[in-house]
Write an enzyme that holds these catalytic residues in place. Structure first.
Site, PDB file in Angstrom:
ATOM      1  N   ASP A   1       0.819  -0.793  -0.002  1.00 26.64           N
ATOM      2  CA  ASP A   1       0.100  -0.411  -0.247  1.00 26.64           C
ATOM      3  C   ASP A   1       0.851   1.172  -0.152  1.00 26.64           C
ATOM      4  OD1 ASP A   1      -2.694  -1.844  -0.120  1.00 26.64           O
ATOM      5  OD2 ASP A   1      -2.859  -1.000   1.926  1.00 26.64           O
TER       6      ASP A   1
ATOM      7  N   ARG B   1      -1.302  -0.879  -8.427  1.00 26.18           N
ATOM      8  CA  ARG B   1      -3.096  -0.605  -7.697  1.00 26.18           C
ATOM      9  C   ARG B   1      -2.699   0.553  -8.079  1.00 26.18           C
ATOM     10  NH1 ARG B   1      -3.933  -1.022  -2.037  1.00 26.18           N
ATOM     11  NH2 ARG B   1      -4.491  -3.063  -2.747  1.00 26.18           N
TER      12      ARG B   1
HETATM   13  P1  FDA Z   1     -14.142   8.591  -4.485  1.00 19.21           P
HETATM   14  O1  FDA Z   1     -13.863   9.033  -2.905  1.00 19.21           O
HETATM   15  O2  FDA Z   1     -15.054   9.921  -5.068  1.00 19.21           O
HETATM   16  O3  FDA Z   1     -15.941   8.289  -4.013  1.00 19.21           O
HETATM   17  C1  FDA Z   1     -16.196   7.828  -4.828  1.00 19.21           C
HETATM   18  C2  FDA Z   1     -17.704   7.692  -4.344  1.00 19.21           C
HETATM   19  O4  FDA Z   1     -18.073   6.131  -3.999  1.00 19.21           O
HETATM   20  C3  FDA Z   1     -18.228   8.555  -3.100  1.00 19.21           C
HETATM   21  O5  FDA Z   1     -19.200   9.543  -3.510  1.00 19.21           O
HETATM   22  C4  FDA Z   1     -19.562   7.840  -2.559  1.00 19.21           C
HETATM   23  O6  FDA Z   1     -20.561   7.558  -3.112  1.00 19.21           O
HETATM   24  C5  FDA Z   1     -18.313   6.316  -2.337  1.00 19.21           C
HETATM   25  N1  FDA Z   1     -17.583   6.463  -1.333  1.00 19.21           N
HETATM   26  C6  FDA Z   1     -16.259   6.384  -1.285  1.00 19.21           C
HETATM   27  N2  FDA Z   1     -15.523   6.420  -0.115  1.00 19.21           N
HETATM   28  C7  FDA Z   1     -16.919   5.870   0.293  1.00 19.21           C
HETATM   29  C8  FDA Z   1     -16.672   5.467   1.727  1.00 19.21           C
HETATM   30  N3  FDA Z   1     -15.837   5.801   3.128  1.00 19.21           N
HETATM   31  N4  FDA Z   1     -18.424   5.353   2.594  1.00 19.21           N
HETATM   32  C9  FDA Z   1     -19.557   5.503   1.227  1.00 19.21           C
HETATM   33  N5  FDA Z   1     -19.386   5.152   0.463  1.00 19.21           N
HETATM   34  C10 FDA Z   1     -17.998   5.560   0.243  1.00 19.21           C
HETATM   35  N6  FDA Z   1      -5.349   4.784  -1.176  1.00 19.21           N
HETATM   36  C11 FDA Z   1      -4.003   5.863  -0.760  1.00 19.21           C
HETATM   37  O7  FDA Z   1      -3.875   6.771  -0.126  1.00 19.21           O
HETATM   38  N7  FDA Z   1      -3.357   4.713  -0.559  1.00 19.21           N
HETATM   39  C12 FDA Z   1      -3.615   3.017  -0.558  1.00 19.21           C
HETATM   40  O8  FDA Z   1      -2.242   1.939  -0.817  1.00 19.21           O
HETATM   41  C13 FDA Z   1      -4.933   2.493  -0.856  1.00 19.21           C
HETATM   42  N8  FDA Z   1      -5.549   0.906  -1.430  1.00 19.21           N
HETATM   43  C14 FDA Z   1      -6.765   1.253  -1.640  1.00 19.21           C
HETATM   44  C15 FDA Z   1      -7.134   0.157  -2.005  1.00 19.21           C
HETATM   45  C16 FDA Z   1      -8.175  -0.158  -2.783  1.00 19.21           C
HETATM   46  C17 FDA Z   1      -9.007  -1.450  -3.268  1.00 19.21           C
HETATM   47  C18 FDA Z   1      -9.279   1.514  -2.938  1.00 19.21           C
HETATM   48  C19 FDA Z   1     -10.956   0.965  -3.201  1.00 19.21           C
HETATM   49  C20 FDA Z   1      -8.983   2.385  -2.793  1.00 19.21           C
HETATM   50  C21 FDA Z   1      -7.719   2.524  -1.714  1.00 19.21           C
HETATM   51  N9  FDA Z   1      -6.987   3.936  -1.363  1.00 19.21           N
HETATM   52  C22 FDA Z   1      -5.591   4.382  -0.867  1.00 19.21           C
HETATM   53  C23 FDA Z   1      -8.207   4.769  -1.138  1.00 19.21           C
HETATM   54  C24 FDA Z   1      -8.088   5.799  -2.438  1.00 19.21           C
HETATM   55  O9  FDA Z   1      -7.017   6.529  -2.241  1.00 19.21           O
HETATM   56  C25 FDA Z   1      -9.438   6.889  -2.398  1.00 19.21           C
HETATM   57  O10 FDA Z   1      -9.302   7.471  -0.969  1.00 19.21           O
HETATM   58  C26 FDA Z   1     -10.271   6.180  -1.076  1.00 19.21           C
HETATM   59  O11 FDA Z   1     -10.848   5.012  -3.141  1.00 19.21           O
HETATM   60  C27 FDA Z   1     -11.855   6.790  -2.674  1.00 19.21           C
HETATM   61  O12 FDA Z   1     -11.824   7.568  -3.849  1.00 19.21           O
HETATM   62  P2  FDA Z   1     -12.652   7.239  -5.121  1.00 19.21           P
HETATM   63  O13 FDA Z   1     -11.665   6.846  -6.202  1.00 19.21           O
HETATM   64  O14 FDA Z   1     -13.635   5.381  -4.706  1.00 19.21           O
HETATM   65  O15 FDA Z   1     -13.420   7.991  -5.719  1.00 19.21           O
END
Ligand code: FDA
Length: 291
Positions: free
Chosen positions: A111, A167
């Site tokens: 990560d 990732r």
């Molecule tokens: P965004 O935050 O815009 O979310 C899109 C939509 O998803 C929101 O509108 C909401 O509907 C829903 N949603 C998102 N978060 C939610 C929550 N907590 N509860 C409910 N609904 C929610 N980061 C990092 O810095 N280092 C890492 O190693 C990782 N590893 C990682 C692994 C995996 C499998 C994922 C999916 C994510 C990570 N992350 C991470 C976190 C990533 O950087 C990011 O902060 C989150 O995925 C939120 O970004 P989205 O792309 O989902 O978009």
């Protein structure tokens, strides 16, 4: 926010406190045709005895996954093994974990943590990749201004028999504007730029997002570059956007869910809460308004 209240919110985002809980969640997801990557919660340790203990716990997780034939791999945070205390010890501990995963023909994802960790994590990854090529991968964060340069440099690594495996996520830590893009649309557009770079350069890509716009744009890029099924997967966090997750599975793309478990849930869950503060008011409502 009080810890007890955060726990109410947290239950949705972690499999539980024990390895048994993690394994049960993994099996349930596997039954739905979804792979997992399991994560033992904890980070930023300050004494190396804790790091050794964390390594032993990961070795046990790998053994159990292998014995119980779980479709899954392992995610870990280097600061849990002393990245910011002693890089050499950290490397040796993580090396042991990756060696065990390689022995079981599995895979460890490193990560990415906050920006102070990026350079030491790149060093760590390069060393591990040279020894365990197909068994180790890294995370890159689209919000960092440096990411496309990092990808370009990493792309020059000798393939060593296996493609690079990254990732791609937006990035979750709070970083200053000179280090990270801040505007929502700007992060989205860099995410897609990085994704396109990865597809063009035959990098195995885990598309980690719950953002429907990015999922739809990823579909278009997969189509445009005719990316083979065995060169990408989607990833989501446990408990987040299950409907979007199911639609991706129904569209016949590989899905992997990040399953965190363990006692150290507080840091992980408060980050989720900061990411989506609307959740807090929902919890408070749920507590006070029964039914
Ligand atoms: P965004 O935050 O815009 O979310 C899109 C939509 O998803 C929101 O509108 C909401 O509907 C829903 N949603 C998102 N978060 C939610 C929550 N907590 N509860 C409910 N609904 C929610 N980061 C990092 O810095 N280092 C890492 O190693 C990782 N590893 C990682 C692994 C995996 C499998 C994922 C999916 C994510 C990570 N992350 C991470 C976190 C990533 O950087 C990011 O902060 C989150 O995925 C939120 O970004 P989205 O792309 O989902 O978009």
């Amino acid at each position: 926010m009080p810890k007890k209240l955060v726990w109410v919110f947290s239950k949705r985002y972690i499999a539980g406190e024990t390895l048994e809980d993690g394994i049960n969640a993994a099996k349930m997801l596997n039954n739905e045709g979804i792979d997992v990557t399991i994560d033992l919660l904890g980070e930023f340790i300050t004494n190396l005895a804790q790091a050794e203990e964390n390594k032993n716990k990961y070795l046990e997780i790998i053994e159990r996954f292998s014995n119980e034939k779980i479709q899954g791999n392992f995610s870990l945070k280097p600061t849990m093994f002393g990245l910011l205390v002693d890089q050499k010890i950290c490397y040796n501990l993580i090396r042991e974990i990756v060696a065990k995963a390689a022995d079981k023909d599995s895979f460890v994802r490193i990560d990415m943590e906050d920006s102070q960790c990026v350079d030491p994590e790149l060093v760590l990854f390069r060393k591990l990749k040279s020894e365990f090529s197909g068994h180790v991968g890294l995370v890159v964060q689209a919000y960092l201004r440096r990411t496309l340069d990092d990808l370009t440099n990493l792309n020059n690594l000798p393939p060593n028999g296996h493609p690079l495996n990254f990732r791609l996520c937006k990035g979750i830590y709070i970083e200053p504007a000179h280090i990270a893009f801040k505007a929502f649309e700007e992060v989205q557009s860099h995410f897609l730029e990085d994704l396109e770079f990865m597809f063009k350069n035959n990098i195995y890509t885990a598309i980690a997002t719950h953002d429907k716009y990015l999922v739809d744009e990823a579909y278009k890029l997969i189509e445009k570059y005719k990316v083979p099924k065995d060169m990408y997967e989607f990833q989501m966090l446990y408990g987040v956007t299950p409907e979007l997750r199911n639609s991706i599975v129904a569209n016949n793309h590989r899905m992997r869910v990040y399953v965190p478990f363990g006692n150290e849930w507080f840091g992980y869950c408060t980050r989720r809460l900061k990411e989506n503060p609307k959740m807090a008011s929902q919890i408070i409502k749920a507590i006070f308004i029964r039914g």
